[in-house]
Design a protein around this motif. Sequence first.
Motif, PDB file in Angstrom:
ATOM      1  N   TYR A 176      48.231 -32.451 -24.908  1.00 27.28           N
ATOM      2  CA  TYR A 176      49.089 -32.175 -23.715  1.00 27.28           C
ATOM      3  C   TYR A 176      49.907 -32.735 -23.433  1.00 27.28           C
ATOM      4  O   TYR A 176      50.398 -32.685 -21.850  1.00 27.28           O
ATOM      5  CB  TYR A 176      47.912 -31.665 -23.634  1.00 27.28           C
ATOM      6  CG  TYR A 176      47.356 -29.964 -23.722  1.00 27.28           C
ATOM      7  CD1 TYR A 176      47.401 -29.464 -24.497  1.00 27.28           C
ATOM      8  CD2 TYR A 176      45.380 -30.472 -23.748  1.00 27.28           C
ATOM      9  CE1 TYR A 176      46.866 -28.544 -24.875  1.00 27.28           C
ATOM     10  CE2 TYR A 176      45.387 -29.675 -24.454  1.00 27.28           C
ATOM     11  CZ  TYR A 176      45.666 -28.834 -25.299  1.00 27.28           C
ATOM     12  OH  TYR A 176      44.917 -28.085 -25.654  1.00 27.28           O
ATOM     13  N   THR A 220      51.871 -25.825 -25.658  1.00 33.39           N
ATOM     14  CA  THR A 220      51.319 -25.512 -25.670  1.00 33.39           C
ATOM     15  C   THR A 220      49.767 -25.998 -24.350  1.00 33.39           C
ATOM     16  O   THR A 220      48.773 -25.183 -24.467  1.00 33.39           O
ATOM     17  CB  THR A 220      50.619 -26.944 -26.670  1.00 33.39           C
ATOM     18  OG1 THR A 220      51.583 -26.263 -27.760  1.00 33.39           O
ATOM     19  CG2 THR A 220      49.878 -27.016 -27.224  1.00 33.39           C
ATOM     20  N   ARG A 267      48.665 -22.609 -22.922  1.00 33.93           N
ATOM     21  CA  ARG A 267      48.027 -21.926 -23.837  1.00 33.93           C
ATOM     22  C   ARG A 267      46.582 -22.107 -23.990  1.00 33.93           C
ATOM     23  O   ARG A 267      45.643 -22.001 -24.014  1.00 33.93           O
ATOM     24  CB  ARG A 267      48.610 -21.181 -24.736  1.00 33.93           C
ATOM     25  CG  ARG A 267      49.609 -20.698 -25.155  1.00 33.93           C
ATOM     26  CD  ARG A 267      49.473 -19.231 -24.795  1.00 33.93           C
ATOM     27  NE  ARG A 267      48.277 -18.511 -25.205  1.00 33.93           N
ATOM     28  CZ  ARG A 267      47.995 -17.668 -26.160  1.00 33.93           C
ATOM     29  NH1 ARG A 267      48.519 -16.503 -25.165  1.00 33.93           N
ATOM     30  NH2 ARG A 267      47.441 -17.253 -26.797  1.00 33.93           N
ATOM     31  N   SER A 268      46.022 -23.016 -23.347  1.00 27.37           N
ATOM     32  CA  SER A 268      45.353 -23.763 -23.606  1.00 27.37           C
ATOM     33  C   SER A 268      44.196 -23.529 -22.096  1.00 27.37           C
ATOM     34  O   SER A 268      42.870 -23.939 -22.917  1.00 27.37           O
ATOM     35  CB  SER A 268      45.287 -25.910 -23.856  1.00 27.37           C
ATOM     36  OG  SER A 268      45.728 -25.444 -21.999  1.00 27.37           O
ATOM     37  N   GLN A 269      44.356 -23.076 -21.692  1.00 29.07           N
ATOM     38  CA  GLN A 269      42.784 -22.640 -20.235  1.00 29.07           C
ATOM     39  C   GLN A 269      44.254 -20.692 -19.806  1.00 29.07           C
ATOM     40  O   GLN A 269      45.518 -21.307 -20.207  1.00 29.07           O
ATOM     41  CB  GLN A 269      43.889 -23.230 -19.023  1.00 29.07           C
ATOM     42  CG  GLN A 269      43.228 -24.696 -19.465  1.00 29.07           C
ATOM     43  CD  GLN A 269      42.080 -24.948 -19.743  1.00 29.07           C
ATOM     44  OE1 GLN A 269      40.481 -24.180 -18.838  1.00 29.07           O
ATOM     45  NE2 GLN A 269      41.222 -26.073 -20.165  1.00 29.07           N
ATOM     46  N   THR A 288      48.982 -26.534 -34.637  1.00 34.34           N
ATOM     47  CA  THR A 288      48.564 -28.288 -33.864  1.00 34.34           C
ATOM     48  C   THR A 288      49.484 -29.101 -34.895  1.00 34.34           C
ATOM     49  O   THR A 288      49.528 -29.137 -36.344  1.00 34.34           O
ATOM     50  CB  THR A 288      47.023 -27.985 -34.378  1.00 34.34           C
ATOM     51  OG1 THR A 288      46.026 -27.266 -33.881  1.00 34.34           O
ATOM     52  CG2 THR A 288      46.234 -29.955 -34.230  1.00 34.34           C
ATOM     53  N   LYS A 328      44.433 -30.899 -30.149  1.00 34.46           N
ATOM     54  CA  LYS A 328      45.878 -30.587 -30.350  1.00 34.46           C
ATOM     55  C   LYS A 328      46.153 -32.123 -28.708  1.00 34.46           C
ATOM     56  O   LYS A 328      45.167 -32.693 -28.225  1.00 34.46           O
ATOM     57  CB  LYS A 328      45.903 -29.198 -29.517  1.00 34.46           C
ATOM     58  CG  LYS A 328      46.042 -28.172 -30.267  1.00 34.46           C
ATOM     59  CD  LYS A 328      46.211 -26.972 -29.764  1.00 34.46           C
ATOM     60  CE  LYS A 328      45.996 -25.850 -30.272  1.00 34.46           C
ATOM     61  NZ  LYS A 328      47.185 -24.951 -30.697  1.00 34.46           N
ATOM     62  N   ASN A 365      50.542 -22.042 -30.601  1.00 28.50           N
ATOM     63  CA  ASN A 365      49.198 -22.375 -31.400  1.00 28.50           C
ATOM     64  C   ASN A 365      49.042 -23.337 -32.211  1.00 28.50           C
ATOM     65  O   ASN A 365      47.804 -23.609 -32.969  1.00 28.50           O
ATOM     66  CB  ASN A 365      48.608 -21.353 -32.051  1.00 28.50           C
ATOM     67  CG  ASN A 365      48.294 -19.977 -30.659  1.00 28.50           C
ATOM     68  OD1 ASN A 365      48.011 -20.249 -29.190  1.00 28.50           O
ATOM     69  ND2 ASN A 365      47.908 -18.669 -30.154  1.00 28.50           N
TER      70      ASN A 365
END
Length: 193
Positions: free
Chosen positions: A17, A43, A46-48, A79, A15, A77
Motif C-alpha cells: 500500500y 487499492t 478498497r482494503s478497508q 495484486t 498487496k 483489486n
Amino acid sequence: METFNHTPNKTTQRKTYHIFQDWKINKGNIKGRIVLALYRLATLIRSQKILVILFFWYLLFYRIFVEWFLNIEIHWNSTIGKGLRLEHGHGTVIHGDAILGDYCTIRHLTTIGIIKHEDGSYTPPPRLGNNVDVGASVTIIGGITIGDNVLIGAASLVVRDIPANTTALGNPARVIKRHDEAGPLKQSSNGTV
C-alpha cells in the motif's frame, strides 16, 4: 508443450500500500507516475470497508479519470508488486484478479485478462512473476503463469505458461531463447534487453 511449476513468491501474493512505490522507476514518465499513484491509493481505500464508505467519491474519480480520460484500466483489486513500470500505458487493461510480481514493465495496448468458456465459466487470472518485461500490444489471457525474468515480445498472444529466464514471442507465444539464471534481465534506457 513445455510445462513447469512456478509458485510466485510472497511478494506477488500480497498487496502493498505504499502509494509512491512506483515513483522512482517511472522517472520521466509523468503519466505512469500519476496512474500508478492513483491506483495504489484506490487499492488502499478498497482494503478497508470504512475507507470505501468515506472515500467512495475517490473510487468514482479513479474510474472516470484513469479509465475514461487516460484510457488505462488497472483494476484496484489486482495484486501488483512494487516497482511496476508503465511505459506509455495507453490502452492497457489489467484484470482485477491478475497477479503481477515486483519490477514488471507493461507497455501500451497490453491486455492481461481471463477467458470466458462456452459454459459461462471463467479461467483463473494470469500470474506474472518478478522482472517480467511485456512488449507493446501483448495479450496475456487465461489461467497461465509466467515465470521470473521473462521478456515477452511485442504483439504476442500468451495463452500458455512461460518458464522463468526466457524470451517468448509470437501468436501463440513460444519460448525462443533461454537466459542466464544468475539475475534479472538488464534493460537499456530504451527498454530493450
